[in-house]
Design an enzyme around this catalytic site. Structure first.
Site, short mmCIF file in Angstrom:
data_model
loop_
_atom_site.label_atom_id
_atom_site.label_comp_id
_atom_site.label_asym_id
_atom_site.label_seq_id
_atom_site.Cartn_x
_atom_site.Cartn_y
_atom_site.Cartn_z
N ASP A 1 0.85 -1.20 0.00
CA ASP A 1 0.00 0.00 0.00
C ASP A 1 0.88 1.24 0.00
OD1 ASP A 1 -1.89 1.99 0.46
OD2 ASP A 1 -2.07 1.53 2.60
N ASN B 1 -0.43 4.54 -0.15
CA ASN B 1 -1.09 5.78 0.29
C ASN B 1 -1.78 5.69 1.65
OD1 ASN B 1 -3.27 4.22 -0.38
ND2 ASN B 1 -4.01 5.53 -2.04
N ASP C 1 -4.21 3.73 2.81
CA ASP C 1 -5.63 3.40 2.94
C ASP C 1 -5.85 1.93 3.30
OD1 ASP C 1 -5.04 2.14 0.57
OD2 ASP C 1 -6.58 3.15 -0.63
N ASP D 1 -1.71 -1.30 -3.90
CA ASP D 1 -2.03 -0.55 -5.11
C ASP D 1 -0.88 -0.60 -6.12
OD1 ASP D 1 -0.15 1.38 -4.08
OD2 ASP D 1 -1.77 2.22 -2.85
N ASP E 1 -4.36 -10.58 -15.60
CA ASP E 1 -5.32 -11.63 -15.23
C ASP E 1 -6.66 -11.25 -15.85
OD1 ASP E 1 -6.64 -13.74 -14.00
OD2 ASP E 1 -5.58 -13.46 -12.10
N ASP F 1 -8.64 -16.62 -16.52
CA ASP F 1 -9.32 -17.19 -15.36
C ASP F 1 -10.49 -18.07 -15.79
OD1 ASP F 1 -9.92 -16.97 -12.31
OD2 ASP F 1 -11.83 -16.44 -13.26
N GLU G 1 -6.55 -21.24 -16.64
CA GLU G 1 -6.95 -21.94 -15.42
C GLU G 1 -7.95 -23.01 -15.84
OE1 GLU G 1 -8.70 -20.89 -10.99
OE2 GLU G 1 -9.61 -19.93 -12.72
N HIS H 1 -3.15 -17.41 -5.14
CA HIS H 1 -4.12 -16.62 -4.37
C HIS H 1 -5.36 -17.41 -3.98
CE1 HIS H 1 -5.54 -16.41 -8.52
NE2 HIS H 1 -6.73 -16.17 -8.02
N ASP H 2 -5.55 -18.59 -4.58
CA ASP H 2 -6.72 -19.42 -4.28
C ASP H 2 -6.40 -20.62 -3.41
OD1 ASP H 2 -8.73 -17.99 -5.57
OD2 ASP H 2 -8.42 -18.99 -7.49
#
Length: 570
Positions: free
Chosen positions: A21, A23, A25, A29, A98, A199, A256, A331-332
């Protein structure tokens, strides 16, 4: 075997919301990624695969796209993306996008128009059906639980969603929709992106007539993958995509594709098929699950010979015919060191051993963010700390079925997708150096010990071991193109194989156990001598030439010198 840049590349997957990150928040990003390009260059990776950064309501962390042409503001702007693309290219790092083509968000303008009326010009961009006798159009079960059908009260029809109800499936029988997809892909190619990860691409075609699946248990919804996975028309669509859009661009593509074996995979990646460069297979991802669906949350014990059988089948069936995409986490999936290694007393050793495995197989290796420092599964105590829609749906279903809370949370600790989605651990400061604000999801509790800053300072860290492995792969073509041959297929502890290219041969020895194991060089392996290229333990002087003692999770890679009067493997 034809040489290609994407065969020789090492890919690093970034899950943007959790990477860095810039910034404050609490959300990773594009500028955060830009700030870490030198880190990735030093690691040695050639390609960054960026999970979806398009405009999205975020019901499934970006895999529900509402505008393919826009960057979601929480990630930055299109100018930020252009800067990332240029600065990555300046460092000779390629960018792979992706791309979700099976479905969109229900907030995509196409779907808003499609659901406006039965006579909408875009009605058939999606899959709409009437219910049967007051029930769903058919009995297929969604990957996220429940029916694949959602009633739209305005028009009284149901739309299909293989994933969540916020992700309506596109209708790949509609030529106008396909034309719009082609137009969008050309737009990204013109920008200069270097490839696409498609995907859920195996699901874009559904069986004609959308028939009910057999339902021996008389359940309301049942798994019906055979009606929407890897159907023949998928190949026609992919070949047409190549002919009309992708050909002429020197890019990499990976699909995928769950639910297939290597013979089916060759229909996608065969050298003469002109469909995809490679696919992600899922057979090794189901080793610790009794089946798919909600049962995937259950855990079964697995043996090393089972893993060897799966990986060897893929390595040998695709050799000289297609190309593998190798990964142990993404990520899965849960963290690889927690799943295939030992994330407690042998975290460092087993993480290095798994890295050796990944980087010495034939195929393009994919490193998921944090694997290079040995990040582990998390274990949040409260369900409120989890964000993943699949995890939350599983929890709700377990509650309805009155499954004990302790059992449900234990399954989530092992299998939740959020295990891989906790923030990247950059240093030991608050929030692991990921953000100056409150992260969108909690940081793993072990960040003070497991972080990039500590890894960079330690010459024996997992990070530096990855660097050495990647450098070796670039130095030795045999690690990329060499033929894989399995040794000791039934050994319960050791995974041993060779990679052979012309007169060059590597011997890879991996101890997948917490025990000390004796290894004796097989008689069928003819060699004069072996040079140790890399190992995850300091080597003991004076070791017997023929017999080796492998410590827990030890990995060794030898370069063998062939005997002049023998072939390497008899």
């Amino acid at each position: 075997m034809k040489k290609q840049w994407w065969k020789e590349a090492v890919v690093y997957e970034i899950y943007p919301i959790s990477f860095k990150d810039s910034n404050g928040d609490g959300i990773g990003d594009l500028r955060g990624i830009i700030s870490k390009l030198d880190y990735l260059k030093d690691l040695g990776v050639d390609v960054i695969w960026i999970c979806p950064i398009y405009q999205s309501p975020g019901q499934d962390n970006g895999y529900d796209i509402s505008d393919y042409y826009a960057i979601k503001p929480q990630f930055g702007t299109m100018e930020d993306f252009d800067k990332l693309l240029k600065q990555a290219h300046d460092r000779e790092i390629k960018i792979m996008m992706d791309l979700v083509l099976n479905h969109t968000s229900d907030e995509h303008p196409w779907f808003i128009e499609s659901r406006s009326s039965k006579t909408s010009p875009k009605r058939d961009f999606y899959i709409w059906r009437d219910g049967k006798h007051g029930l769903f159009p058919n009995n297929w079960e969604s990957y996220f639980g429940g029916s694949v059908w959602q009633l739209d009260e305005k028009t009284g029809q149901y739309y299909m969603h293989l994933y969540s109800k916020y992700q309506p499936d596109l209708n790949w029988q509609n030529d106008e929709m396909i034309h719009e997809v082609y137009k969008m892909i050309r737009w990204w190619l013109k920008k200069g992106v270097d490839g696409f990860r498609f995907d859920a691409i195996a699901h874009i075609v559904k069986a004609k007539g959308l028939p009910d699946a057999e339902n021996p248990n008389h359940l309301e919804v049942v798994q019906a993958n055979q009606f929407f996975s890897n159907l023949e028309h998928v190949h026609d669509l992919l070949r047409k995509l190549n002919e009309e859009v992708l050909m002429g661009s020197d890019i990499m593509t990976v699909g995928e594709t769950s639910g297939l074996g290597p013979e089916q995979a060759l229909e996608y990646v065969g050298n003469e098929r002109h469909e995809l460069n490679m696919v992600f297979q899922f057979e090794h991802m189901t080793l610790d699950s009794p089946s798919t669906g909600t049962a995937r949350w259950e855990t079964r014990s697995w043996t090393l010979p089972e893993l060897k059988k799966i990986m060897t089948h893929w390595q040998t069936a695709l050799h000289n015919k297609g190309w593998n995409a190798n990964y142990l986490g993404n990520h899965d999936q849960p963290r690889q060191v927690s799943r295939f290694g030992n994330d407690k007393e042998y975290r460092v050793e087993s993480a290095k051993m798994l890295a050796t495995f990944l980087l010495t197989l034939e195929g393009t290796p994919y490193i998921y963010q944090g694997e290079e420092i040995g990040m582990t599964n998390t274990s949040f105590q409260h369900i409120e700390d989890y964000k993943d829609i699949e995890t939350l749906n599983f929890y709700k279903l377990s509650q309805l079925q009155q499954v004990p809370e302790e059992k449900t949370m234990a399954a989530i600790h092992k299998k939740s997708r959020d295990n891989a989605r906790t923030p990247m651990q950059w240093d030991a400061s608050e929030n692991a150096g990921f953000s100056d604000g409150k992260p969108w999801i909690k940081v793993n509790h072990n960040y003070k010990e497991v972080n990039v800053e500590a890894a960079l300072k330690d010459p024996n860290s997992i990070y530096h071991y990855y660097r050495k492995l990647i450098a070796l792969r670039k130095q030795h073509q045999v690690m990329v193109y060499g033929e894989y041959t399995l040794l000791l297929p039934l050994d319960p502890d050791l995974y041993v194989y060779t990679r052979t290219l012309d007169k060059e041969c590597l011997l890879v020895i991996l101890n997948f156990s917490r025990d000390t194991v004796e290894f004796e060089w097989p008689d069928e392996l003819a060699y004069d001598s072996g040079e140790l290229l890399i190992a995850n333990y300091e080597q003991q002087p004076g070791e017997n030439e023929k017999k080796k003692t492998l410590r827990p999770y030890e990995a060794r890679v030898y370069k063998l010198v062939q005997q002049s009067s023998h072939t390497m493997i008899h």
